[in-house]
Design an enzyme around this catalytic site. Structure first.
Site: not given
Length: 510
Positions: A158-159, A261
């Site tokens: 994630n990211e 998101e």
């Protein structure tokens, strides 16, 4: 919460919702072309959900293992008219049967991050954080959830790349994704998809997405999530937000794409300072305007964690819903009516891997660390949960000596190299004696170099979206400097447990 209270709360929240009698999430979700489909009905599946991590993604709390949390939150999740939640981290040693079963009965699928805040690919030193400890942890999480039909898929990261300068970190995330896919193919009865959730960094937006989608089926991502907060407030639109440009950029994307998101909070504030989020982008996401490319999205986030993104406020057993909750509930009720195949691409061409440029850098995928290869054939072994040693501890130069009873483990941990010597003495039957075994293992060096420092101390786990709104800080996204332990803080007891797994399973090779 007793059952009567649970049922009453559910009915009050659902009211006249069309989902009062939710379809069970008992059918696995499969991938065809660039879209998700229900494996039984063959209807297209649009991700319509929220990101769910009460307590925050930097706190080691497993909301799917604590049944009191499940029973408290499930009626409110159902009330939102969702079909999916994303959970950022779980304890792979805990039992999740009750919560996962309740979610399935409620028609809710789960997308699960494999990393945790203490076991992830570090953007500060991606090469050395990609090690046997990290892989054992994510493989054990796969084992813990592979038998739940309502697991839609896993995120391998994630990211991790949150600037153009640290884009090279995606190399090791994709290696972990490849390894997770191989582990599933050998150790799971069904093919569970694995993807990546990316920060929306304009300079590398397309290159990063193409990098994860390129290559043969054994190495490329099965799906791709974007954390995108560009649509801000009632004055925004499909064109003002740049959503029209995203549609152009990804018109030929070859795997399912969705917003992992979304939901900007840089909007008009209520009198108490909380944002009034209109969620108008929902109307576009779940429409023919976007369905040929995007397969829905997940609003960030369910619970308020001090960042003004929460839909509800939690105080112990009490849950207070916000105006934003009610707004999203109505938007999702309307979105649930959007059905059909959405003009998806049934046989898109595989993408070409992006060339390195001034913004994006990738390297050949490293081979799996030799210490971890045995997990593929023999399984991950004992799940260690939140008590597992952090893979960040293996990233620092450290030496540890553990001598519990008749076993001794002498371990030297260097960047990209794990050397272990294990000796064991035993007494068996009527005769006494001793036997010893000494084994040394060295992980495979990365073909592109022994180590890559992909950032500076100024890098943090937060990022700023293209709209200028500051998004959340996710503990599971990467190992920050605070997650990297020195030799003086190295947890010896946890390392001994892990080293024992390697030794007993015969996974430390000469």
């Amino acid at each position: 919460m007793n059952f009567l209270h649970f049922l009453t709360t559910s009915l009050l929240l659902l009211g006249g919702s069309r989902l009062a009698l939710a379809d069970s999430a008992s059918s696995a979700i499969k991938i065809k072309g660039n879209a998700f489909f229900n494996s039984d009905t063959n209807e297209r599946f649009y991700v319509r959900g929220v990101d769910y991590q009460p307590g925050g993604s930097s706190t080691l709390v497993d909301p799917l293992a604590d049944t009191s949390i499940c029973k408290r939150d499930l009626p409110y999740l159902q009330g939102l008219n969702i079909n999916t939640i994303r959970v950022y981290q779980v304890d792979n040693s805990a039992n999740h049967d009750e919560c996962m079963s309740a979610l399935q009965d409620a028609g809710i699928y789960v997308i699960l991050d494999l990393a945790t805040s203490s076991n992830s690919i570090s953007r500060l030193d991606a090469a050395s954080s990609y090690n046997a400890v990290f892989l054992q942890g994510i493989f054990a999480t796969i084992d813990a959830f592979k038998n739940y039909t309502n697991v839609l898929g896993f995120f391998a990261g994630n990211e991790v790349a949150n600037t153009a300068e640290n884009s090279a970190t995606t190399t090791w995330v994709k290696a972990a994704l490849r390894d997770a896919k191989e582990y599933i193919s050998k150790n799971s009865d069904r093919d569970i998809p694995v993807g990546y959730s990316a920060a929306d960094v304009a300079e590398i937006r397309v290159q990063c997405a193409d990098f994860f989608a390129c290559g043969n089926s054994s190495v490329r991502a099965d799906f791709y999530g974007m954390n995108m907060y560009e649509w801000c407030g009632a004055d925004s639109s499909f064109t003002i937000s740049g959503y029209d440009q995203r549609m152009e950029e990804f018109a030929n994307y070859s795997i399912p794409l969705f917003l992992s998101e979304y939901g900007c909070n840089d909007v008009t504030k209520e009198s108490d300072g909380t944002p009034d989020r209109p969620f108008d982008e929902v109307d576009a996401i779940f429409s023919s305007e976007m369905s040929s490319v995007f397969s829905g999205g997940l609003v960030y986030q369910y619970s308020e964690e001090g960042n003004n993104y929460g839909l509800v406020v939690i105080d112990g057993d009490n849950v207070t819903i916000s105006k934003n909750y009610e707004t999203l509930k109505e938007k999702y009720a309307s979105a649930a009516n959007y059905t059909g195949d959405g003009d998806y691409s049934s046989s898109p061409a595989t993408l070409t891997c992006p060339a390195d440029d001034s913004y994006f850098t990738s390297f050949p995928l490293p081979t799996m660390p030799s210490e971890a290869k045995g997990f593929i054939e023999s399984g991950a072994g004992q799940p260690l949960g939140f008590n597992a040693p952090s893979n960040q501890e293996f990233s620092a130069n450290a030496t540890a000596l553990v001598s519990p009873g008749p076993h001794s483990v002498s371990t030297t941990i260097n960047t990209n190299i794990v050397q272990a010597t294990i000796s064991q003495s035993s007494t068996s039957g009527s005769s006494s004696g001793s036997s010893s075994a000494s084994t040394t293992a060295s992980s495979s060096s990365v073909s592109s170099g022994s180590s890559i420092s992909s950032g500076s101390s100024s890098m943090s786990t937060s990022y700023t979206s293209a709209s200028g709104s500051s998004a959340h800080s996710s503990g599971s996204s990467s190992g920050s400097s605070s997650a990297t332990s020195s030799a003086s803080t190295f947890n010896l007891s946890r390392f001994y447990v892990f080293a024992g797994i390697l030794a007993i399973s015969g996974l430390v090779f000469a």
